[in-house]
Design a protein around this motif. Structure first.
Motif, mmCIF file in Angstrom:
data_model
loop_
_atom_site.group_PDB
_atom_site.id
_atom_site.type_symbol
_atom_site.label_atom_id
_atom_site.label_comp_id
_atom_site.label_asym_id
_atom_site.label_seq_id
_atom_site.Cartn_x
_atom_site.Cartn_y
_atom_site.Cartn_z
ATOM 1 N N GLY A 15 0.500 -1.195 -0.223
ATOM 2 C CA GLY A 15 -0.091 -0.101 -0.037
ATOM 3 C C GLY A 15 0.847 1.252 -0.019
ATOM 4 O O GLY A 15 0.443 2.304 -0.095
ATOM 5 N N GLY A 16 2.239 1.175 0.053
ATOM 6 C CA GLY A 16 2.920 2.364 0.211
ATOM 7 C C GLY A 16 3.519 2.701 -1.080
ATOM 8 O O GLY A 16 3.050 2.132 -2.147
ATOM 9 N N SER A 17 4.366 3.636 -1.055
ATOM 10 C CA SER A 17 4.754 4.483 -2.412
ATOM 11 C C SER A 17 6.209 4.524 -2.319
ATOM 12 O O SER A 17 7.068 4.532 -1.367
ATOM 13 C CB SER A 17 4.156 5.908 -2.540
ATOM 14 N N LEU A 18 6.802 4.548 -3.637
ATOM 15 C CA LEU A 18 8.381 4.827 -3.650
ATOM 16 C C LEU A 18 8.219 5.562 -4.838
ATOM 17 O O LEU A 18 7.390 5.322 -6.101
ATOM 18 C CB LEU A 18 9.179 3.733 -3.687
ATOM 19 N N ARG A 19 9.158 6.485 -4.983
ATOM 20 C CA ARG A 19 9.668 7.099 -6.341
ATOM 21 C C ARG A 19 11.160 6.927 -6.971
ATOM 22 O O ARG A 19 12.239 7.006 -6.004
ATOM 23 C CB ARG A 19 9.445 8.618 -6.356
ATOM 24 N N LEU A 20 11.294 6.288 -7.988
ATOM 25 C CA LEU A 20 12.346 5.778 -8.568
ATOM 26 C C LEU A 20 12.886 7.100 -9.560
ATOM 27 O O LEU A 20 12.075 7.676 -10.162
ATOM 28 C CB LEU A 20 12.411 4.669 -9.344
ATOM 29 N N SER A 21 14.197 7.310 -9.613
ATOM 30 C CA SER A 21 14.780 7.936 -10.458
ATOM 31 C C SER A 21 15.980 7.333 -11.260
ATOM 32 O O SER A 21 16.463 6.482 -10.734
ATOM 33 C CB SER A 21 15.572 9.280 -9.582
ATOM 34 N N CYS A 22 16.021 7.795 -12.367
ATOM 35 C CA CYS A 22 17.043 7.564 -13.484
ATOM 36 C C CYS A 22 17.712 8.732 -13.937
ATOM 37 O O CYS A 22 17.011 9.255 -14.910
ATOM 38 C CB CYS A 22 16.396 6.682 -14.563
ATOM 39 N N ASP A 23 19.117 8.750 -13.553
ATOM 40 C CA ASP A 23 19.781 10.007 -14.202
ATOM 41 C C ASP A 23 20.752 9.574 -15.276
ATOM 42 O O ASP A 23 21.523 8.757 -15.050
ATOM 43 C CB ASP A 23 20.684 10.446 -12.992
ATOM 44 N N ALA A 24 20.570 10.219 -16.295
ATOM 45 C CA ALA A 24 21.584 9.834 -17.537
ATOM 46 C C ALA A 24 22.426 10.915 -17.603
ATOM 47 O O ALA A 24 22.446 12.042 -17.409
ATOM 48 C CB ALA A 24 20.402 9.662 -18.673
ATOM 49 N N SER A 25 23.869 10.458 -18.128
ATOM 50 C CA SER A 25 24.778 11.445 -17.979
ATOM 51 C C SER A 25 25.613 10.805 -19.055
ATOM 52 O O SER A 25 25.518 9.614 -19.814
ATOM 53 C CB SER A 25 25.759 11.663 -16.837
ATOM 54 N N GLY A 26 26.649 11.703 -19.757
ATOM 55 C CA GLY A 26 27.602 11.199 -20.573
ATOM 56 C C GLY A 26 27.237 11.704 -21.892
ATOM 57 O O GLY A 26 27.796 11.020 -22.733
ATOM 58 N N GLY A 27 27.375 12.892 -22.124
ATOM 59 C CA GLY A 27 27.174 13.670 -23.221
ATOM 60 C C GLY A 27 25.718 13.307 -23.949
ATOM 61 O O GLY A 27 25.856 12.999 -25.317
ATOM 62 N N ILE A 28 24.884 13.257 -23.025
ATOM 63 C CA ILE A 28 23.380 13.203 -23.901
ATOM 64 C C ILE A 28 23.064 14.038 -24.736
ATOM 65 O O ILE A 28 23.167 15.355 -24.680
ATOM 66 C CB ILE A 28 22.374 13.004 -22.564
ATOM 67 N N ARG A 29 22.711 13.841 -26.094
ATOM 68 C CA ARG A 29 22.118 14.771 -27.001
ATOM 69 C C ARG A 29 20.429 14.553 -26.955
ATOM 70 O O ARG A 29 20.031 15.554 -27.150
ATOM 71 C CB ARG A 29 22.838 14.629 -28.317
ATOM 72 N N VAL A 30 20.107 13.395 -27.237
ATOM 73 C CA VAL A 30 18.842 13.235 -27.223
ATOM 74 C C VAL A 30 18.198 11.802 -26.539
ATOM 75 O O VAL A 30 18.859 10.933 -26.621
ATOM 76 C CB VAL A 30 17.984 13.124 -28.569
ATOM 77 N N MET A 31 17.284 11.759 -25.702
ATOM 78 C CA MET A 31 16.720 10.840 -25.144
ATOM 79 C C MET A 31 15.291 10.432 -25.788
ATOM 80 O O MET A 31 14.523 11.214 -25.898
ATOM 81 C CB MET A 31 16.439 11.057 -23.582
ATOM 82 N N TYR A 32 15.402 9.237 -26.506
ATOM 83 C CA TYR A 32 14.128 8.861 -27.294
ATOM 84 C C TYR A 32 13.239 8.167 -26.293
ATOM 85 O O TYR A 32 12.882 8.810 -25.333
ATOM 86 C CB TYR A 32 14.414 8.167 -28.282
ATOM 87 N N PHE A 33 13.063 6.739 -26.385
ATOM 88 C CA PHE A 33 12.103 6.274 -25.622
ATOM 89 C C PHE A 33 12.941 5.802 -24.401
ATOM 90 O O PHE A 33 14.063 5.687 -24.333
ATOM 91 C CB PHE A 33 11.777 4.837 -26.032
#
Length: 119
Positions: A15-33
């Protein structure tokens, strides 16, 4: 080199909640899907949420109405808000992305973060 780093996993009661994060790094130009997958012990890895560059989202029935994926392109970050968690949500959660970086367009995986739902 493009890297995806997940955070936010942990132990939570049903019944509880969590929030996951995903940090992208390393010269990202475009994140598609960008996706979140999960893999429970002895099970195949399964898709739990997908967000397109347009912001369009997809969810399997097992999490629809409970999980919400979002993205902040300015921060190169993707989130997974998980509400009303159930014991069957217990798994390692992986971030996956189709990303244009210094080496061209490739898909990348994070190392995973453990989510455990238990009384």
């Amino acid at each position: 080199q493009v890297q995806l780093v997940e955070s936010g996993g942990g132990l939570v009661q049903p019944g509880g909640s969590l929030r996951l994060s995903c940090d992208a790094s390393g010269g990202i130009r475009v994140m598609y899907f960008m996706d979140w997958f999960r893999q429970a012990p002895g099970a195949q890895r399964e898709l739990v949420a997908r967000i397109a560059a347009s912001g369009r989202t997809e969810y399997p029935d097992s999490v629809k109405g409970r999980f919400t994926i979002s993205r902040d392109n300015a921060k190169n970050t993707v989130y997974l808000q998980m509400n009303n968690l159930k014991p069957e949500d217990t798994a390692v959660y992986y971030c996956h992305g189709d990303i244009l970086g210094p080496g061209g367009k490739n898909d990348y995986w994070g190392q995973g973060t453990q989510v455990t739902v238990s009384p």
